[in-house]
Design an enzyme around this catalytic site. Structure first.
Site, PDB file in Angstrom:
ATOM      1  N   CYS A  62       0.827  -1.215   0.000  1.00  0.00           N
ATOM      2  CA  CYS A  62       0.000   0.000   0.000  1.00  0.00           C
ATOM      3  C   CYS A  62       0.858   1.261   0.000  1.00  0.00           C
ATOM      4  O   CYS A  62       0.358   2.352  -0.229  1.00  0.00           O
ATOM      5  CB  CYS A  62      -0.880   0.050   1.231  1.00  0.00           C
ATOM      6  SG  CYS A  62      -2.036  -1.290   1.338  1.00  0.00           S
ATOM      7  N   CYS A  89      -4.220   7.607   6.021  1.00  0.00           N
ATOM      8  CA  CYS A  89      -2.993   7.791   6.809  1.00  0.00           C
ATOM      9  C   CYS A  89      -3.334   8.052   8.278  1.00  0.00           C
ATOM     10  O   CYS A  89      -2.631   7.582   9.179  1.00  0.00           O
ATOM     11  CB  CYS A  89      -2.172   8.962   6.278  1.00  0.00           C
ATOM     12  SG  CYS A  89      -1.544   8.694   4.624  1.00  0.00           S
TER      13      CYS A  89
END
Lengths: 388, 137
Positions: free
Chosen positions: B33, B102
């Site tokens: 990712c 995030c």
């Protein structure tokens, strides 16, 4: 902290050359006539377009009547693919391309797949170059079109276009090449290459944004993308963007004229950057073949770090470059090109593309390498993947 | 694209590196990712005395890690466990939509590290150390 603006993203776009801009300006406010109008103001515009068409034809070694102006490289690619598929769908519905094409081609092909066409994406080799043999194997009885980019925009690898052209001719299949990264850098001869369609875009060779061209070989049928007036011999409706068309022609003419000189310059800078970076930054990988490669392109992967951070730090130091990092593209997957040449995800994420231009100099290279060295070190120290 | 706060934490990250004498560590994300976050904790009497991070990821991943370490420093572990990704986003004055994941990773990394501490005390707490939908291929 570096304060000099250093632009190393000529693969993304270039600035309009001063001489090009000068030629364009009168066509905005002074000679603003519609080229379709019969009075002298209109005829003047018409003449300018036909003159530009001749210049482009000369640069590509084609006939004047085989050049069509478009609004951009993306339009040229869309038109070539959709226009050929719809014009020849009775003949077959299979297209061959590669897995490293620009999105202007890839996403157009995906659209055509939804419309019932079948596409074989031939995977490139680890060096980023497609095998002609594999393209040959992909040919079917119903193949109507092969579309392979001349050189890749991310890793700069130059594809065997002439060989593919011969193959296409042998099997009587139409052949399109996206030459957007190549025009102005490599001397293009459409006859020698055996291409039937070829796309270019002005802003990649110091011309304006918003104008491109498509070469369509005489005798090739192509459906319209834009329907309307009779411009471009009824094949592409819309009032012509005269200033931009004049700009495209002038820019291409200048680029082709100075091709050897400029290539020598950018290749020298590129090779210096490679030498210094490989010497000074450990665990760096060069992506893509080094021999068959655009002279101004280099693509690195710095292990253990992610590309966006690299670009942000470079930007803070007034250095403008690009990355194959997912984060810069709005998606979360890294560059399809870097994955196509077999890079694992974490290495593909840490890539940096530098594309040199006419106005760069050696000082730029030294500044960039120095900054880059510090930035990579800093990001590696933050990285849980780095244990040194 | 990024707020001043994000750029500040990205360019001057707080508490970066591997903590000396840490007694709990948590890692989330994966290289596929493009984000891996590792949080180190030194916990004494259930208080997070010190914290640090190491992150492989974009600017937002580094900034969310950095701010998360500030948000939990000197906090009781049970208070730190309540850290949400929303709090991380707010503390950074916002994140672009594509970077929300995030902040989720930062929350999960903190939870993972505290879970590691609790585990050593015989307490099992559930964590979601998988990034759920970011690898969509």
């Amino acid at each position: 902290m570096n304060s000099k603006k250093i632009y190393l993203d000529h693969g993304a776009t270039t600035k309009v050359n001063d001489e090009v801009l000068k030629e364009m300006i009168p066509w905005f406010s002074e000679n603003y006539g519609n080229p379709s109008s019969i009075y002298s103001l209109g005829r003047k515009s018409k003449d300018a377009i036909e003159n530009a068409r001749q210049i482009v034809a000369d640069a590509l070694h084609s006939k004047q009547s085989e050049i069509y102006f478009t609004s951009c490289g993306t339009e040229s690619n869309n038109w070539a693919l959709k226009g050929i598929c719809y014009a020849y769908k009775k003949k077959g519905n299979h297209i061959i391309s590669t897995n490293i094409e620009h999105h202007a081609v890839l996403n157009t092909l995906k659209y055509l797949e939804k419309q019932g066409f079948e596409v074989t994406y031939v995977p490139v080799e680890k060096n980023g170059i497609v095998s002609v043999e594999k393209i040959k194997k992909a040919i079917r009885k119903d193949t109507i079109l092969i579309s392979v980019m001349y050189a890749n925009n991310e890793i700069g690898t130059i594809q065997p276009i002439k060989e593919i052209g011969e193959l296409a001719k042998e099997f009587d299949i139409l052949f399109h090449t996206d030459a957007i990264q190549v025009a102005g850098t490599i001397d293009i001869d459409v006859s020698d290459l055996n291409v039937d369609l070829l796309s270019i875009s002005a802003h990649k060779f110091y011309g304006p944004k918003g104008v491109g061209a498509l070469f369509v070989r005489r005798g090739v049928r192509i459906d319209n993308l834009l329907h309307g007036g009779a411009q471009e011999k009824t094949r592409r409706a819309a009032t012509e963007n005269i200033a931009n068309i004049v700009g495209l022609a002038k820019a291409l003419q200048m680029a082709v004229k100075n091709l050897e000189k400029y290539n020598k310059h950018i290749k020298k800078l590129r090779d210096l950057a490679i030498k210094l970076i490989m010497e000074q930054i450990p665990e760096t990988i060069i992506n893509g073949d080094m021999n068959n490669r655009l002279p101004g392109n280099i693509n690195f992967s710095f292990r253990y770090i992610e590309g966006e951070g690299l670009l942000l730090f470079l930007d803070m130091n007034q250095i403008f470059a690009s990355s194959g990092s997912a984060c810069t593209s709005g998606s979360l997957d890294p560059s399809h090109v870097l994955l196509a040449i077999g890079l694992p995800h974490e290495i593909a994420h840490g890539s940096l593309r530098l594309t040199f231009g006419w106005d760069n100099n050696e000082e730029d290279v030294y500044i960039v390498v120095n900054e880059l060295k510090e930035i990579v070190k800093r990001l590696r120290e933050m990285s849980p993947l780095y244990n040194k | 694209m990024y707020t001043e706060k994000v750029m500040d934490h990205f360019s001057h990250p707080r508490n970066v590196g591997e903590l000396k004498n840490y007694n709990a560590v948590g890692e989330v994300g994966n290289a596929k990712c493009g984000d891996i976050m590792r949080i180190y904790l030194r916990i004494e009497d259930d208080i997070i005395k010190d914290v640090s991070f190491k992150t492989f990821g974009c600017g937002a991943a580094i900034a969310t890690s950095s701010i998360a370490t500030e948000l939990i420093k000197n906090k009781h572990v049970d208070v730190a466990l309540e850290l949400t990704n929303k709090a991380v986003i707010e503390a950074l004055d916002g994140l672009p939509p594509a970077k929300i994941h995030c902040s989720v990773l930062a929350e999960e990394a903190v939870k993972e590290a505290i879970a590691d501490y609790k585990k050593k005390q015989g307490i099992i707490i559930e964590t979601h150390s998988q990034c759920d939908d970011c690898c969509r291929d």
